[in-house]
Design a protein around this motif. Structure first.
Motif, short mmCIF file in Angstrom:
data_model
loop_
_atom_site.label_atom_id
_atom_site.label_comp_id
_atom_site.label_asym_id
_atom_site.label_seq_id
_atom_site.Cartn_x
_atom_site.Cartn_y
_atom_site.Cartn_z
N VAL A 74 48.21 -8.81 96.10
CA VAL A 74 48.10 -7.37 95.85
C VAL A 74 46.74 -6.90 96.34
CG1 VAL A 74 48.03 -5.56 94.09
CG2 VAL A 74 49.73 -7.38 93.93
N ALA A 75 46.78 -5.97 97.29
CA ALA A 75 45.56 -5.45 97.91
C ALA A 75 45.25 -4.02 97.48
CB ALA A 75 45.70 -5.50 99.43
N GLY A 76 46.21 -3.34 96.86
CA GLY A 76 45.99 -1.97 96.42
C GLY A 76 47.20 -1.48 95.66
N TYR A 77 47.04 -0.31 95.04
CA TYR A 77 48.15 0.28 94.31
C TYR A 77 48.04 1.79 94.36
CZ TYR A 77 45.22 1.41 90.27
OH TYR A 77 44.27 1.94 89.44
N ALA A 78 49.16 2.44 94.10
CA ALA A 78 49.21 3.91 94.11
C ALA A 78 50.32 4.39 93.19
CB ALA A 78 49.44 4.42 95.53
N SER A 79 50.16 5.61 92.73
CA SER A 79 51.16 6.22 91.87
C SER A 79 51.01 7.73 91.93
CB SER A 79 50.98 5.73 90.43
OG SER A 79 52.00 6.25 89.59
N PHE A 80 52.03 8.43 91.46
CA PHE A 80 51.86 9.84 91.17
C PHE A 80 52.52 10.15 89.85
CE2 PHE A 80 55.57 10.33 94.20
CZ PHE A 80 56.51 10.84 93.31
N GLY A 81 52.05 11.25 89.26
CA GLY A 81 52.56 11.70 87.98
C GLY A 81 52.38 13.19 87.88
N PRO A 82 52.60 13.74 86.70
CA PRO A 82 52.50 15.20 86.55
C PRO A 82 51.12 15.71 86.95
CG PRO A 82 53.31 14.16 84.53
CD PRO A 82 52.87 13.06 85.44
N PHE A 83 51.11 16.88 87.58
CA PHE A 83 49.84 17.52 87.94
C PHE A 83 49.18 18.11 86.71
CE2 PHE A 83 47.81 21.59 89.37
CZ PHE A 83 46.64 21.01 89.83
N ARG A 84 49.93 18.91 85.98
CA ARG A 84 49.45 19.52 84.74
C ARG A 84 50.64 19.70 83.83
NH1 ARG A 84 45.34 24.34 85.30
NH2 ARG A 84 44.89 23.51 83.25
N PRO A 85 50.41 19.84 82.52
CA PRO A 85 51.53 20.12 81.63
C PRO A 85 52.06 21.54 81.86
CG PRO A 85 49.46 19.93 80.39
CD PRO A 85 49.15 19.66 81.83
N GLY A 86 53.29 21.75 81.55
CA GLY A 86 53.90 23.07 81.70
C GLY A 86 55.00 23.05 82.75
N GLU A 87 56.10 23.69 82.45
CA GLU A 87 57.26 23.66 83.33
C GLU A 87 56.98 24.25 84.71
OE1 GLU A 87 57.27 24.94 80.22
OE2 GLU A 87 58.58 23.55 79.13
N GLY A 88 56.06 25.19 84.79
CA GLY A 88 55.77 25.82 86.07
C GLY A 88 55.17 24.88 87.10
N TYR A 89 54.68 23.72 86.65
CA TYR A 89 54.09 22.74 87.56
C TYR A 89 55.08 21.62 87.93
CZ TYR A 89 49.63 24.83 86.21
OH TYR A 89 48.60 25.69 85.98
N ARG A 90 56.35 21.77 87.59
CA ARG A 90 57.31 20.68 87.73
C ARG A 90 57.52 20.20 89.16
NH1 ARG A 90 59.83 25.12 86.20
NH2 ARG A 90 61.40 26.08 87.54
N HIS A 91 57.18 21.01 90.15
CA HIS A 91 57.38 20.61 91.55
C HIS A 91 56.09 20.09 92.20
CE1 HIS A 91 61.39 22.21 91.40
NE2 HIS A 91 60.94 23.36 90.97
N THR A 92 55.07 19.88 91.38
CA THR A 92 53.77 19.41 91.89
C THR A 92 53.37 18.14 91.15
OG1 THR A 92 53.10 21.68 92.38
CG2 THR A 92 51.34 20.05 92.20
N VAL A 93 52.87 17.17 91.91
CA VAL A 93 52.40 15.92 91.32
C VAL A 93 50.97 15.66 91.78
CG1 VAL A 93 54.65 14.81 91.04
CG2 VAL A 93 53.44 14.57 93.21
N GLU A 94 50.28 14.84 91.00
CA GLU A 94 48.93 14.38 91.37
C GLU A 94 49.01 12.88 91.59
OE1 GLU A 94 44.27 14.67 90.01
OE2 GLU A 94 45.82 15.36 88.62
N HIS A 95 48.37 12.41 92.63
CA HIS A 95 48.45 11.00 92.96
C HIS A 95 47.10 10.30 92.81
CE1 HIS A 95 46.60 12.35 96.67
NE2 HIS A 95 46.27 11.08 96.89
N SER A 96 47.19 8.97 92.77
CA SER A 96 46.02 8.09 92.77
C SER A 96 46.32 6.95 93.71
CB SER A 96 45.75 7.51 91.39
OG SER A 96 45.48 8.50 90.44
N VAL A 97 45.31 6.50 94.41
CA VAL A 97 45.44 5.33 95.27
C VAL A 97 44.12 4.56 95.22
CG1 VAL A 97 44.81 6.60 97.37
CG2 VAL A 97 46.09 4.47 97.58
N TYR A 98 44.23 3.26 95.00
CA TYR A 98 43.05 2.40 94.92
C TYR A 98 43.31 1.14 95.75
CZ TYR A 98 41.37 5.22 91.05
OH TYR A 98 40.92 6.26 90.29
N VAL A 99 42.29 0.73 96.48
CA VAL A 99 42.38 -0.45 97.33
C VAL A 99 41.23 -1.39 96.98
CG1 VAL A 99 42.33 -1.28 99.72
CG2 VAL A 99 43.50 0.87 99.17
#
Length: 183
Positions: A74-99
């Motif tokens: 394993v050389a790195g990992y990444a994920s995304f999850g909710p951007f912010r709480p609230g239904e209005g943000y349901r089509h937006t995600v925030e990601h993280s990536v670390y190597v």
């Protein structure tokens, strides 16, 4: 599954879903950044239990957690999850990536990001956001190369290792629509 796009000569990067057995390595990669870098503004290393809770929450929420392997390690990992709480943000995600430090500049982050972006598009999401420490030049350059636009910079909102840090907000229009387009 192999990552899309060109791979550096002599390197075989594969992307797959993370498993519980990957958590010690994921933890080590994150904790190294927590202790010595500015990609994570956390200051307290994560425990095994915290990492397990994180993976469980992502999995239960239906969000991907990916690992990149290079030669089986394993050389790195990444994920995304909710951007912010609230239904209005349901089509937006925030990601993280670390190597891992020893695997940087070999296409690992790009491979992870390309797969994350494909996952987000397949789910019909509209925007992907990355909050990136503005001193992380290679990360900012990678995001620009992948089509992200810097849409804001919050000056002095972070502090780590005695330094004031700025946060660059990078946004990718997953649906191809201009950032200011109406739904």
């Amino acid at each position: 599954m192999n990552a899309p796009g060109p791979q550096p000569t002599g390197t075989r990067i594969s992307i797959r879903a993370a498993e519980a057995s990957d958590l010690p390595r994921i933890r080590d990669i994150l904790n190294a950044e927590i202790l010595s870098g500015t990609a994570s503004w956390g200051e307290t290393p994560r425990s095994d239990g915290e990492m397990r809770a994180w993976l469980d929450a992502r999995t239960e929420g239906g969000f991907p957690v990916l690992v990149a392997t290079d030669g089986g390690a394993v050389a790195g990992y990444a994920s995304f999850g909710p951007f912010r709480p609230g239904e209005g943000y349901r089509h937006t995600v925030e990601h993280s990536v670390y190597v891992a430090a020893g695997a940087r500049r070999r296409g690992v982050a790009r491979a992870l990001m390309e797969r994350l972006i494909a996952e987000a598009r397949a789910r019909g999401l509209r925007r992907m956001v990355g909050g990136i420490s503005a001193d992380q030049g290679p990360s900012l350059a990678l995001h620009r190369a992948l089509g992200f636009e810097e849409q804001g910079r919050l000056t002095g909102v972070g502090c780590k290792m005695g330094r004031s840090l700025d946060l660059a907000l990078m946004v990718l229009a997953l649906d191809g629509a201009a950032p200011d387009a109406s739904p």
